[in-house]
Motif scaffolding. Structure first.
Motif, PDB file in Angstrom:
ATOM      1  N   TRP A  85       0.824  -1.212   0.000  1.00 44.75           N
ATOM      2  CA  TRP A  85       0.000   0.000   0.000  1.00 44.75           C
ATOM      3  C   TRP A  85       0.861   1.266   0.000  1.00 44.75           C
ATOM      4  CZ3 TRP A  85      -5.434  -0.851   1.237  1.00 44.75           C
ATOM      5  CH2 TRP A  85      -5.727  -2.186   1.580  1.00 44.75           C
ATOM      6  N   THR A  86       0.405   2.277  -0.726  1.00 45.49           N
ATOM      7  CA  THR A  86       1.112   3.547  -0.822  1.00 45.49           C
ATOM      8  C   THR A  86       0.820   4.432   0.398  1.00 45.49           C
ATOM      9  OG1 THR A  86       0.978   3.514  -3.224  1.00 45.49           O
ATOM     10  CG2 THR A  86       1.353   5.638  -2.203  1.00 45.49           C
ATOM     11  N   PRO A  87       1.819   5.165   0.879  1.00 45.83           N
ATOM     12  CA  PRO A  87       1.597   6.035   2.044  1.00 45.83           C
ATOM     13  C   PRO A  87       0.511   7.079   1.801  1.00 45.83           C
ATOM     14  CG  PRO A  87       3.937   5.844   1.528  1.00 45.83           C
ATOM     15  CD  PRO A  87       3.196   5.209   0.392  1.00 45.83           C
ATOM     16  N   GLY A  88      -0.301   7.317   2.825  1.00 50.13           N
ATOM     17  CA  GLY A  88      -1.310   8.360   2.775  1.00 50.13           C
ATOM     18  C   GLY A  88      -2.550   8.010   1.984  1.00 50.13           C
ATOM     19  N   LYS A  89      -2.687   6.767   1.564  1.00 46.67           N
ATOM     20  CA  LYS A  89      -3.840   6.376   0.762  1.00 46.67           C
ATOM     21  C   LYS A  89      -4.464   5.105   1.322  1.00 46.67           C
ATOM     22  CE  LYS A  89      -1.977   8.489  -3.420  1.00 46.67           C
ATOM     23  NZ  LYS A  89      -1.604   8.273  -4.851  1.00 46.67           N
ATOM     24  N   GLY A  90      -5.501   4.612   0.649  1.00 45.16           N
ATOM     25  CA  GLY A  90      -6.169   3.411   1.142  1.00 45.16           C
ATOM     26  C   GLY A  90      -7.223   2.909   0.197  1.00 45.16           C
ATOM     27  N   SER A  91      -8.020   1.984   0.677  1.00 47.96           N
ATOM     28  CA  SER A  91      -9.054   1.371  -0.154  1.00 47.96           C
ATOM     29  C   SER A  91     -10.316   2.222  -0.131  1.00 47.96           C
ATOM     30  CB  SER A  91      -9.384  -0.025   0.382  1.00 47.96           C
ATOM     31  OG  SER A  91     -10.159   0.081   1.567  1.00 47.96           O
ATOM     32  N   PRO A  92     -11.199   2.007  -1.107  1.00 43.62           N
ATOM     33  CA  PRO A  92     -12.539   2.576  -0.985  1.00 43.62           C
ATOM     34  C   PRO A  92     -13.298   1.819   0.092  1.00 43.62           C
ATOM     35  CG  PRO A  92     -12.449   1.107  -2.851  1.00 43.62           C
ATOM     36  CD  PRO A  92     -11.049   1.184  -2.319  1.00 43.62           C
ATOM     37  N   ILE A  93     -14.442   2.316   0.506  1.00 39.00           N
ATOM     38  CA  ILE A  93     -15.327   1.576   1.410  1.00 39.00           C
ATOM     39  C   ILE A  93     -15.937   0.443   0.598  1.00 39.00           C
ATOM     40  CG2 ILE A  93     -17.379   1.703   2.868  1.00 39.00           C
ATOM     41  CD1 ILE A  93     -16.798   4.733   3.146  1.00 39.00           C
ATOM     42  N   HIS A  94     -15.864  -0.790   1.121  1.00 36.43           N
ATOM     43  CA  HIS A  94     -16.287  -1.924   0.315  1.00 36.43           C
ATOM     44  C   HIS A  94     -16.870  -3.041   1.171  1.00 36.43           C
ATOM     45  CE1 HIS A  94     -12.064  -2.609   1.558  1.00 36.43           C
ATOM     46  NE2 HIS A  94     -12.475  -3.870   1.725  1.00 36.43           N
ATOM     47  N   ASP A  95     -17.630  -3.912   0.496  1.00 36.46           N
ATOM     48  CA  ASP A  95     -18.052  -5.160   1.123  1.00 36.46           C
ATOM     49  C   ASP A  95     -17.068  -6.247   0.722  1.00 36.46           C
ATOM     50  OD1 ASP A  95     -18.683  -6.017  -1.463  1.00 36.46           O
ATOM     51  OD2 ASP A  95     -20.852  -5.829  -1.189  1.00 36.46           O
ATOM     52  N   HIS A  96     -17.350  -7.487   1.107  1.00 34.16           N
ATOM     53  CA  HIS A  96     -16.442  -8.584   0.794  1.00 34.16           C
ATOM     54  C   HIS A  96     -17.088  -9.643  -0.086  1.00 34.16           C
ATOM     55  CE1 HIS A  96     -12.626  -8.263   3.328  1.00 34.16           C
ATOM     56  NE2 HIS A  96     -13.194  -7.080   3.319  1.00 34.16           N
ATOM     57  N   GLY A  97     -18.204  -9.275  -0.743  1.00 30.86           N
ATOM     58  CA  GLY A  97     -18.811 -10.206  -1.686  1.00 30.86           C
ATOM     59  C   GLY A  97     -19.128 -11.563  -1.075  1.00 30.86           C
TER      60      GLY A  97
END
Length: 239
Positions: free
Chosen positions: A101-113
């Motif tokens: 993962w890149t610093p200062g960033k992250g995933s969108p809000i998500h479910d896990h299917g």
């Protein structure tokens, strides 16, 4: 440009005028991979009744990431939010991934299917924010359930019955996490790159069918299809 985050060696040479000795160090990460596969069996995923999730959690928790044997799978790319690196394709119902993962960033809000996931932090810190699922036809901000930062070597569990979530790298350096379980994270093309080494065991159905991401302000969801690997078994994939 893709780069290997950390270099490591499994061979040590001790040279003496009269004695030359070679010491081979046990690859504890590869042993962890084998132990996880053995615990899952030939046909079980994390959701199977015959799988002991607590035992899988203990296997991951007992592994000390400081031995750095996972680094051969940790290929990052600062031009992307994150990279997905396949370590093991499991038994057809799960796979093991290292996420960088890149610093200062992250995933969108998500479910896990409808998939389940165990996440171990191999390097750095990762912050998880959980949200309640939006109610049908409502257009209102998502409700935060909890927010927690996981330190190096911590293990977290996530499934849809626990809500939605977002994982972010709020630090100034790359983070790496290891995920074991269902391949929901395989779908996150919009994740940001933190050097969190994230290894994930996930079922391949989510990698193929994708999952949903959610707008934090309105709760509206969008489908995200499956995506590709950045590297496979320690080798970069040509694009």
């Amino acid at each position: 440009m893709s780069v290997s985050i950390v270099t490591s060696s499994t061979l040590t040479l001790d040279v003496h005028p009269k004695v030359v000795s070679v010491t081979l160090h046990q690859d504890r990460f590869e042993q962890l991979v084998l132990d996880l596969k053995d615990a899952l069996g030939p046909s079980s995923g994390l959701t199977s009744d015959d799988v002991d999730v607590e035992f899988l959690t203990k296997l991951m928790a007992d592994y000390d990431s400081s031995d750095n044997n996972w680094t051969k799978y940790a290929f990052g790319d600062s031009s992307r939010g994150y990279t997905r690196n396949l370590v093991d394709d499991g038994n057809g119902k799960s796979n093991l991934l290292v996420l960088v993962w890149t610093p200062g960033k992250g995933s969108p809000i998500h479910d896990h299917g409808n998939a389940h996931c165990l996440m171990k932090i191999l390097r750095g810190d990762l912050t998880e924010t959980r949200y309640a699922f939006p109610r049908n036809e409502d257009r209102e901000p998502l409700k935060v359930i909890s927010k927690k930062t996981y330190k190096e070597n911590a293990v977290a569990y996530m499934a849809d019955e626990l809500g939605l979530h977002r994982v972010t790298n709020e630090g100034n350096d790359f983070a790496v996490s290891l995920h074991c379980g269902d391949p929901s994270l395989d779908s996150y093309q919009h994740l940001s790159l933190q050097l969190t080494l994230c290894a994930v065991y996930t079922p391949p159905n989510v990698a193929k069918k994708g999952c949903h991401i959610f707008d934090e302000k309105t709760g509206r969801k969008s489908h995200v299809p499956g995506c590709h690997y950045h590297s496979v078994y320690g080798r970069l994939v040509k694009e």
